[in-house]
Design an enzyme around this catalytic site. Structure first.
Site, mmCIF file in Angstrom:
data_model
loop_
_atom_site.group_PDB
_atom_site.id
_atom_site.type_symbol
_atom_site.label_atom_id
_atom_site.label_comp_id
_atom_site.label_asym_id
_atom_site.label_seq_id
_atom_site.Cartn_x
_atom_site.Cartn_y
_atom_site.Cartn_z
ATOM 1 N N GLU A 1 38.466 62.470 43.264
ATOM 2 C CA GLU A 1 39.605 62.931 42.461
ATOM 3 C C GLU A 1 39.836 62.011 41.270
ATOM 4 O O GLU A 1 40.165 62.461 40.171
ATOM 5 C CB GLU A 1 40.863 63.003 43.333
ATOM 6 C CG GLU A 1 40.825 64.129 44.368
ATOM 7 C CD GLU A 1 41.946 64.034 45.376
ATOM 8 O OE1 GLU A 1 42.504 65.082 45.743
ATOM 9 O OE2 GLU A 1 42.278 62.904 45.796
ATOM 10 N N TYR A 2 39.644 60.703 41.482
ATOM 11 C CA TYR A 2 39.781 59.751 40.375
ATOM 12 C C TYR A 2 38.721 60.022 39.307
ATOM 13 O O TYR A 2 39.008 60.014 38.106
ATOM 14 C CB TYR A 2 39.656 58.318 40.894
ATOM 15 C CG TYR A 2 39.721 57.270 39.811
ATOM 16 C CD1 TYR A 2 40.939 56.804 39.336
ATOM 17 C CD2 TYR A 2 38.557 56.754 39.249
ATOM 18 C CE1 TYR A 2 41.008 55.850 38.330
ATOM 19 C CE2 TYR A 2 38.609 55.809 38.237
ATOM 20 C CZ TYR A 2 39.841 55.351 37.790
ATOM 21 O OH TYR A 2 39.896 54.416 36.784
ATOM 22 N N GLU B 1 42.953 33.760 36.823
ATOM 23 C CA GLU B 1 41.661 33.265 37.306
ATOM 24 C C GLU B 1 40.808 34.466 37.702
ATOM 25 O O GLU B 1 41.167 35.230 38.604
ATOM 26 C CB GLU B 1 41.860 32.350 38.511
ATOM 27 C CG GLU B 1 40.664 31.497 38.859
ATOM 28 C CD GLU B 1 40.547 30.249 37.994
ATOM 29 O OE1 GLU B 1 39.559 29.505 38.158
ATOM 30 O OE2 GLU B 1 41.443 30.005 37.154
ATOM 31 N N LYS C 1 44.359 27.953 45.210
ATOM 32 C CA LYS C 1 43.600 27.543 44.021
ATOM 33 C C LYS C 1 42.295 28.342 44.028
ATOM 34 O O LYS C 1 41.334 27.971 44.681
ATOM 35 C CB LYS C 1 43.325 26.042 44.026
ATOM 36 C CG LYS C 1 42.688 25.541 42.738
ATOM 37 C CD LYS C 1 42.535 24.027 42.754
ATOM 38 C CE LYS C 1 41.929 23.553 41.439
ATOM 39 N NZ LYS C 1 40.581 24.081 41.212
ATOM 40 N N SER D 1 44.803 21.465 32.303
ATOM 41 C CA SER D 1 44.171 21.298 33.609
ATOM 42 C C SER D 1 45.183 20.628 34.538
ATOM 43 O O SER D 1 46.291 20.282 34.110
ATOM 44 C CB SER D 1 42.908 20.449 33.487
ATOM 45 O OG SER D 1 43.204 19.198 32.887
#
Length: 666
Positions: free
Chosen positions: A35-36, A169, A114, A82
């Site tokens: 369907e998508y 990320e 992380k 960082s």
């Protein structure tokens, strides 16, 4: 242009982006893949008929575009800092004490995974994604906008017209990493060392169609600048999630002891997560308090990263063996004393090629250090040369194929050594092994030893020969280790495999660069295998996840007379050649439901249980969350069942699962 076309176009985009968000961000699909695809085909047709409608943030732009000559540089408006590192509980406690000492009021903290991936900045103007860049040195990165557009968990339009820049990320899930490396190795290409390298390499492809073919994902974890109402990080994550972002997993704490416990506990659960983490991040929650604390030259004073120590284990390398793959690639493998790493026992690891062995100076008899790359793939990290006794033996790959004796060759520009003999027994044996494997046709009773036995007795030479075995039952019964019952079970499994969905057959053919994910897309896009075989490269590259090299590989494979003959035999044997658009579909009572499987089931393999769920419209995920609808558990169920019970997720033992399946099919 008639305003109605614009209205229809915008409505269709909103509908597709809604389903992208449901599937890729919330993990709660509301419609089937077919369907998508139908919605996407309608959008493509509209853009073809009315080119002026197409916008840069159309969902059709996720399939990738023509290769770039190079990436341009991007100057970040806000520096991407960082983090300082902590390596034990004492470091975390010292960080919290420093924060409390420097602030007038008590701080609350957010603790997050992380993620071990590649950091990027995403810029939106009036709710539209306009630019994405790598972190680079924190001040200047590379413009990888076209590649980032292919990641379906990145919204191309926000739910509100905000102007902002966020940081996230990009990563490759563990299962995606395993499949990607499996495909790389099958095609004689260099494998990736870990999920982070794979994600970084995928994002830095000049041809974004290659990026589109890889199952990249993202967690957004920070607001760099822009329009949010939030006063704290915890509130910001909730607000960003409401705008359409897939945000990081954060937990808010006020008690310092709870923070330390959460950080330490995360190390024990890291192996059960579907993605790779290399630590935890502890952040001050309040934005006002962050401003008071300020930043150092390269890192904020309000956050610290607790780094997990790598899980590495020593063992002794007993031998190096060679494996001839179905494409003729000769791969060396380390055979070492079994050791437990990341929750399972391993005893071998690929050594890739002669260059790898030479660079690490690996010798038989060495003491070596091994780990699991991405908690998935065994790898030799280094050799303990200071432990050598003088009896260790260097290893050189053979100059002749160990299977057929033909001379081996290293093609120009390749690291791999190959046997180029098309009639090498190993090549067609590996091809058969791949065809019957679980990710492909999933045929029980055909392990490596049985396949070798059938080849040695002249019963099979290629995959099509498997379906002639029904005419040789008496010969099968007389084979060593076979017998009447085993022979009949094998023939029954072969007969049942004829009804497999088309994507399994496409996967089983072993077409270079075409794994299970691409095969599923192809099966959804074509009515029949014959239709796929007739498609040209120009048509194929218009499909989601099919890049130029993949299209060329498909055209080349289907143009080969030998392959055409094999496929003709499979068709004559009665295998299913119908794509999802023409295949009969039953009821989908589990549509929109997410299942997690854990423990050992007595009546199913994991793949069989997954197939049953998917056939009824459900989805099987790798980890338990609040979004999980059911956890199906067998014997030796572990942390996933515990988490389900703590979250109040419905848990089914095998008997209850069977009863549920029967009710759904009734």
């Amino acid at each position: 242009m008639d305003p109605k076309w614009t209205e229809d176009y915008e409505a269709l985009i909103r509908k597709i982006e809604h389903h992208n968000h449901q599937y890729y961000v919330l993990d709660r699909p509301e419609i089937t893949d077919y369907e998508y695809d139908q919605l996407m085909q309608r959008l493509l047709a509209l853009e073809s008929e009315h080119p002026d409608l197409k916008t840069p943030d159309s969902p059709t732009q996720r399939v990738g575009s023509a290769p770039l000559a190079a990436f341009s540089q991007v100057r970040h408006a806000v520096r991407l800092l960082s983090l300082d590192n902590a390596y034990d509980a004492n470091d975390v406690e010292a960080f919290i004490k420093r924060i409390d000492k420097e602030l007038v009021t008590t701080a609350a903290f957010v603790v997050e995974y992380k993620i071990d991936g590649l950091s990027v900045a995403l810029r939106y103007e009036n709710g539209h994604f306009v630019q994405g860049a790598t972190r680079g040195d924190g001040e200047t990165g590379e413009d990888i906008t076209e590649n980032l557009k292919t990641i379906r968990s990145i919204p191309l339009r926000l739910t509100e017209p905000r102007t902002l820049t966020v940081r996230g990320e990009v990563f490759l899930p563990k299962e995606g990493f395993r499949q990607l490396n499996e495909e790389q190795e099958q095609n004689g290409l260099q494998t990736f060392a870990n999920p982070r390298n794979a994600a970084a390499g995928s994002l830095r492809q000049l041809d974004s169609r290659i990026t589109a073919s890889r199952p990249l994902d993202i967690f957004v974890f920070d607001l760099l600048s822009g329009e949010l109402n939030a006063k704290t990080h915890d509130e910001a994550l909730a607000e960003l999630n409401g705008l359409g972002f897939k945000v990081s997993h954060g937990r808010r704490f006020e008690n310092p002891d709870d923070i330390t416990k959460a950080v330490i506990h995360a190390e024990s659960e890291r192996h059960s997560l579907p993605f790779d983490i290399d630590g935890m991040v502890v952040k001050v929650d309040s934005f006002a308090q962050r401003d008071q604390l300020g930043t150092r030259a390269k890192s904020p004073r309000w956050a610290v990263a607790f780094k997990f120590p790598p899980e590495e284990v020593e063992t002794t390398l007993r031998d190096i063996t060679v494996h001839v793959g179905r494409t003729g690639v000769i791969t060396p493998r380390a055979e070492f004393d079994p050791v437990e790493v990341a929750g399972s026992v391993i005893a071998r690891a690929t050594l890739h090629n002669q260059d790898f062995i030479r660079e690490k100076d690996i010798r038989i008899g060495d003491r070596i250090v091994v780990q699991k790359a991405g908690d998935v793939i065994p790898a030799v990290v280094r050799v303990l040369t200071d432990r050598r006794q003088g009896t260790e033996q260097p290893f050189v790959l053979p100059t002749s194929c160990p299977e057929c004796g033909s001379a081996t060759h290293r093609l120009e520009g390749e690291a791999a050594l190959r046997c180029l003999n098309p009639n090498c027994p190993a090549r067609y044996r590996r091809g058969i092994e791949h065809f019957v494997s679980r990710p492909a046709m999933n045929i029980d009773g055909l392990g490596e030893s049985i396949i070798s036995l059938l080849i040695a007795n002249g019963l099979i030479r290629g995959i099509a020969d498997l379906y002639t075995l029904k005419d040789q039952r008496e010969t099968l019964i007389r084979l060593e280790r076979m017998g009447e019952k085993s022979a009949d079970n094998l023939l029954k499994a072969l007969e049942a495999s004829k009804e497999n969905p088309l994507w399994r057959l496409i996967t089983g053919l072993g077409i270079p660069l075409i794994g299970a994910q691409a095969a599923k897309q192809l099966a959804r896009s074509f009515d029949t295998l014959d239709g796929l075989m007739a498609a040209g490269a120009e048509e194929l590259v218009t499909l989601p996840e099919i890049g130029a090299k993949m299209a060329e590989s498909l055209v080349s494979y289907f143009s080969d007379p030998v392959n055409q003959e094999t496929i003709g035999k499979l068709k004559a044997a009665g295998l299913n050649f119908k794509g999802e658009r023409t295949a009969q579909t039953g009821p989908q009572p589990y549509a929109g439901k997410t299942f997690v499987l854990t423990g050992t089931l007595s009546g199913f393999t994991r793949d069989e249980a997954k197939a049953q769920i998917e056939a009824l419209g459900g989805k099987v995920a790798g980890s338990v969350s609040k979004k999980t609808d059911f956890v199906v558990y067998g014997t030796e169920a572990g942390s996933k069942l515990d988490k389900a019970l703590s979250l109040g997720v419905a848990s089914l033992d095998e008997a209850e699962f069977l009863a549920m399946l029967e009710a759904a099919k009734a």
